[in-house]
Design a protein around this motif. Sequence first.
Motif, PDB file in Angstrom:
ATOM      1  N   VAL A  80       0.835  -1.200   0.000  1.00 25.24           N
ATOM      2  CA  VAL A  80       0.000   0.000   0.000  1.00 25.24           C
ATOM      3  C   VAL A  80       0.876   1.258   0.000  1.00 25.24           C
ATOM      4  N   ARG A  81       1.930   1.238   0.794  1.00 25.44           N
ATOM      5  CA  ARG A  81       2.844   2.387   0.833  1.00 25.44           C
ATOM      6  C   ARG A  81       3.442   2.648  -0.553  1.00 25.44           C
ATOM      7  N   THR A  82       3.896   1.571  -1.191  1.00 21.98           N
ATOM      8  CA  THR A  82       4.523   1.727  -2.516  1.00 21.98           C
ATOM      9  C   THR A  82       3.531   2.289  -3.527  1.00 21.98           C
ATOM     10  N   LEU A  83       2.289   1.808  -3.493  1.00 23.32           N
ATOM     11  CA  LEU A  83       1.278   2.298  -4.425  1.00 23.32           C
ATOM     12  C   LEU A  83       0.987   3.786  -4.195  1.00 23.32           C
ATOM     13  N   LEU A  84       0.817   4.177  -2.947  1.00 23.63           N
ATOM     14  CA  LEU A  84       0.473   5.570  -2.636  1.00 23.63           C
ATOM     15  C   LEU A  84       1.592   6.522  -3.034  1.00 23.63           C
ATOM     16  N   ILE A  85       2.829   6.160  -2.750  1.00 21.76           N
ATOM     17  CA  ILE A  85       3.951   7.024  -3.120  1.00 21.76           C
ATOM     18  C   ILE A  85       4.077   7.122  -4.637  1.00 21.76           C
ATOM     19  N   ALA A  86       3.861   5.990  -5.332  1.00 22.69           N
ATOM     20  CA  ALA A  86       3.935   6.011  -6.801  1.00 22.69           C
ATOM     21  C   ALA A  86       2.840   6.896  -7.386  1.00 22.69           C
ATOM     22  N   ILE A  87       1.645   6.854  -6.787  1.00 23.27           N
ATOM     23  CA  ILE A  87       0.549   7.705  -7.269  1.00 23.27           C
ATOM     24  C   ILE A  87       0.908   9.177  -7.098  1.00 23.27           C
ATOM     25  N   ALA A  88       1.451   9.538  -5.933  1.00 15.85           N
ATOM     26  CA  ALA A  88       1.813  10.938  -5.679  1.00 15.85           C
ATOM     27  C   ALA A  88       2.924  11.392  -6.610  1.00 15.85           C
ATOM     28  N   GLU A  89       3.921  10.528  -6.803  1.00 15.35           N
ATOM     29  CA  GLU A  89       5.043  10.917  -7.669  1.00 15.35           C
ATOM     30  C   GLU A  89       4.623  11.007  -9.134  1.00 15.35           C
ATOM     31  N   GLY A  90       3.546  10.330  -9.512  1.00 15.99           N
ATOM     32  CA  GLY A  90       3.087  10.390 -10.884  1.00 15.99           C
ATOM     33  C   GLY A  90       2.216  11.593 -11.201  1.00 15.99           C
ATOM     34  N   GLU A  91       1.837  12.346 -10.198  1.00 13.10           N
ATOM     35  CA  GLU A  91       1.013  13.537 -10.410  1.00 13.10           C
ATOM     36  C   GLU A  91       1.909  14.742 -10.678  1.00 13.10           C
TER      37      GLU A  91
ATOM     38  N   THR B 223      -5.464  18.967  -7.413  1.00 13.34           N
ATOM     39  CA  THR B 223      -4.468  17.931  -7.118  1.00 13.34           C
ATOM     40  C   THR B 223      -5.056  16.842  -6.229  1.00 13.34           C
ATOM     41  N   VAL B 224      -5.809  17.217  -5.206  1.00 12.10           N
ATOM     42  CA  VAL B 224      -6.437  16.238  -4.326  1.00 12.10           C
ATOM     43  C   VAL B 224      -7.416  15.370  -5.118  1.00 12.10           C
ATOM     44  N   ASP B 225      -8.152  15.989  -6.025  1.00 11.44           N
ATOM     45  CA  ASP B 225      -9.097  15.233  -6.852  1.00 11.44           C
ATOM     46  C   ASP B 225      -8.366  14.188  -7.699  1.00 11.44           C
ATOM     47  N   ALA B 226      -7.262  14.587  -8.337  1.00  9.58           N
ATOM     48  CA  ALA B 226      -6.521  13.656  -9.189  1.00  9.58           C
ATOM     49  C   ALA B 226      -5.897  12.529  -8.378  1.00  9.58           C
ATOM     50  N   VAL B 227      -5.328  12.849  -7.224  1.00 10.79           N
ATOM     51  CA  VAL B 227      -4.680  11.824  -6.407  1.00 10.79           C
ATOM     52  C   VAL B 227      -5.715  10.860  -5.832  1.00 10.79           C
ATOM     53  N   ASN B 228      -6.839  11.379  -5.341  1.00  7.41           N
ATOM     54  CA  ASN B 228      -7.889  10.511  -4.790  1.00  7.41           C
ATOM     55  C   ASN B 228      -8.425   9.553  -5.848  1.00  7.41           C
ATOM     56  N   THR B 229      -8.583  10.065  -7.067  1.00  5.02           N
ATOM     57  CA  THR B 229      -9.084   9.220  -8.152  1.00  5.02           C
ATOM     58  C   THR B 229      -8.132   8.062  -8.428  1.00  5.02           C
TER      59      THR B 229
ATOM     60  N   LYS C 270      -5.593   3.053   9.461  1.00  2.00           N
ATOM     61  CA  LYS C 270      -5.633   4.435   8.983  1.00  2.00           C
ATOM     62  C   LYS C 270      -4.232   4.855   8.541  1.00  2.00           C
ATOM     63  N   LEU C 271      -4.132   5.207   7.253  1.00  2.00           N
ATOM     64  CA  LEU C 271      -2.880   5.693   6.673  1.00  2.00           C
ATOM     65  C   LEU C 271      -3.066   7.141   6.215  1.00  2.00           C
ATOM     66  N   GLN C 272      -1.939   7.821   6.058  1.00  2.00           N
ATOM     67  CA  GLN C 272      -1.991   9.214   5.605  1.00  2.00           C
ATOM     68  C   GLN C 272      -0.883   9.447   4.591  1.00  2.00           C
ATOM     69  N   LEU C 273      -1.294   9.904   3.402  1.00  2.00           N
ATOM     70  CA  LEU C 273      -0.355  10.255   2.345  1.00  2.00           C
ATOM     71  C   LEU C 273      -0.060  11.744   2.430  1.00  2.00           C
ATOM     72  N   LEU C 274       1.230  12.092   2.511  1.00  2.00           N
ATOM     73  CA  LEU C 274       1.632  13.490   2.624  1.00  2.00           C
ATOM     74  C   LEU C 274       2.518  13.853   1.435  1.00  2.00           C
ATOM     75  N   PHE C 275       2.193  14.969   0.797  1.00  2.68           N
ATOM     76  CA  PHE C 275       3.009  15.458  -0.313  1.00  2.68           C
ATOM     77  C   PHE C 275       2.887  16.973  -0.377  1.00  2.68           C
ATOM     78  N   TRP C 276       3.752  17.591  -1.155  1.00  2.00           N
ATOM     79  CA  TRP C 276       3.807  19.059  -1.260  1.00  2.00           C
ATOM     80  C   TRP C 276       3.383  19.500  -2.654  1.00  2.00           C
ATOM     81  N   ILE C 277       2.704  20.649  -2.702  1.00  2.00           N
ATOM     82  CA  ILE C 277       2.325  21.254  -3.978  1.00  2.00           C
ATOM     83  C   ILE C 277       2.942  22.648  -4.071  1.00  2.00           C
ATOM     84  N   HIS C 278       2.993  23.188  -5.297  1.00  4.39           N
ATOM     85  CA  HIS C 278       3.726  24.439  -5.534  1.00  4.39           C
ATOM     86  C   HIS C 278       3.029  25.659  -4.939  1.00  4.39           C
ATOM     87  N   ASN C 279       1.710  25.700  -4.974  1.00  2.00           N
ATOM     88  CA  ASN C 279       0.990  26.838  -4.405  1.00  2.00           C
ATOM     89  C   ASN C 279      -0.413  26.393  -4.002  1.00  2.00           C
ATOM     90  N   PRO C 280      -1.050  27.102  -3.093  1.00  2.00           N
ATOM     91  CA  PRO C 280      -2.367  26.678  -2.591  1.00  2.00           C
ATOM     92  C   PRO C 280      -3.454  26.649  -3.648  1.00  2.00           C
TER      93      PRO C 280
END
Length: 352
Positions: A270-281, A319-325, A303-313
Motif C-alpha cells: 500500500v505504501r509503494t502504491l500511494l507514493i507512486a501515485i503521488a510521484e506520478g502527479e 491535485t487532491v481530486d486527481a490523487v484521490n481518483t 488508517k494511513l496518511q499520504l503526505l506530499f507538497w504542492i507548488h501553491n495553494p
Amino acid sequence: MYDLNEYYEIVYSNTVLRSLVIIIASVVVAKATDFVFTIMFNKLVQKSKTTLDDRILQLLHKPIFYSILSIGLILSIRTALLPEYIEFSIVGCLKTVTIIIWLYVVSKILTMSTDWASKQTEKNKVLQKNTLPLFNNLGKIGIGIFGIYFIFLSWDININGILASAGVLGVVLGLAAKDTVSNFFAGIFLLADAPYKEGDYILLDTGERGYVKKMGLRSTRFMTRDDIEITIPNSVIASSKIVNESGGPNEIERVRITLLVSYGSDLDKVRTLLIAIAEGENNVMENPKPRVRFREFSDHGLKLQLLFWIHNPEIRGVTVDAVNTQIYKQLSKNDISIPFPTMNVNLSNSLD
C-alpha cells in the motif's frame, strides 16, 4: 565729494534707495548663506554611505535661498512706507509663496525618507511596499494642515474660531461615521502589521478560501474558488482568525490525504502504491518527497496518511481530486479493499 556719513544720510533719508539697498543685501546674504551651507554640509554628507542626504541637500538649496530673499523683500517693502493695504497684500503673498515652497520640499523629503527606510531591511514590518502610500499620504496630510495653519497666520486670519468649529464638526462626524472610522483605523493596522498581502491565499473563519484581491483602508476584497468576490470590513477582519496559506517563507503547501485499508492488507504494498501515485502527479513536488504514515488502528481498518507538497495553494483542489481518483483505481486494481462501517443485527427467535 561726499564722505561716508553723507552717503549714509542720503540713503537713509530716501526710502526708495533704502529699500533697494536692503534688496541687494538680501540677495548677497542669500547667496552667501547658500554657498556656506553647501560647503559645510557637503563635507558631512560625503562621510555617509547613503545617497539620501545628498538628495536632501540638493532639495534644500532653493528654499533656503528664497526664504532669505523673501525676508529681505519683506523688510524692503516695510521700509518703503507703502500704503498699508498694498504692504499687507505684498507681504502676505511673499509669505504664502515661501510656505508653499517649503511644503513642496518637505513633502519630497518625506517621500524619499520613507522609501529609503523601507529598503533598509526586509524585516521592517511597518514601512513596506504596500504601506508606503499610506504613510506618505498621512504625512502629506499632516504637512498640508500645518501649511494651511501658517498661511492663515501670514494673512493675520484668526483661526481659533475655525479650529473650534472643526473640532465640533469632527466629533459629530466621528459619532455619525463611527463604523467607517473603525474600519479606517483597522485598515491602517492591517497594512502596518501585514498578516497577509494582495495575492495571498487565505482561509476565512466562515470557511471560504480564496486569494486577496485588493486591500483598502475601509475593506478587503477576496476572490473565492467559486469566482465569488467577498468584501469584508477591516474592523471585522482585525478581530477574526485568518489562516494565511501563503504566509510562510514561500507558497508551497503540504497536503494530507487520509484513507483506510482493511485489516490484513499488505502495508508495504500500500505504501509503494500511494507514493507512486503521488510521484506520478504533475502538481506534486519532487522535493520534499511524498511519504506515507501509518497513523492508527481504527475500528474499521488501518488508517494511513499520504503526505506530499504542492507548488501553491491554488492547485490544492484539483491535485487532491486527481490523487484521490488514482488511489481508488489502483487500490481496486490491486485487490486492496477500502473498509466501510458495517453493523451486524442479530434477531432472536425465542418468545417470552
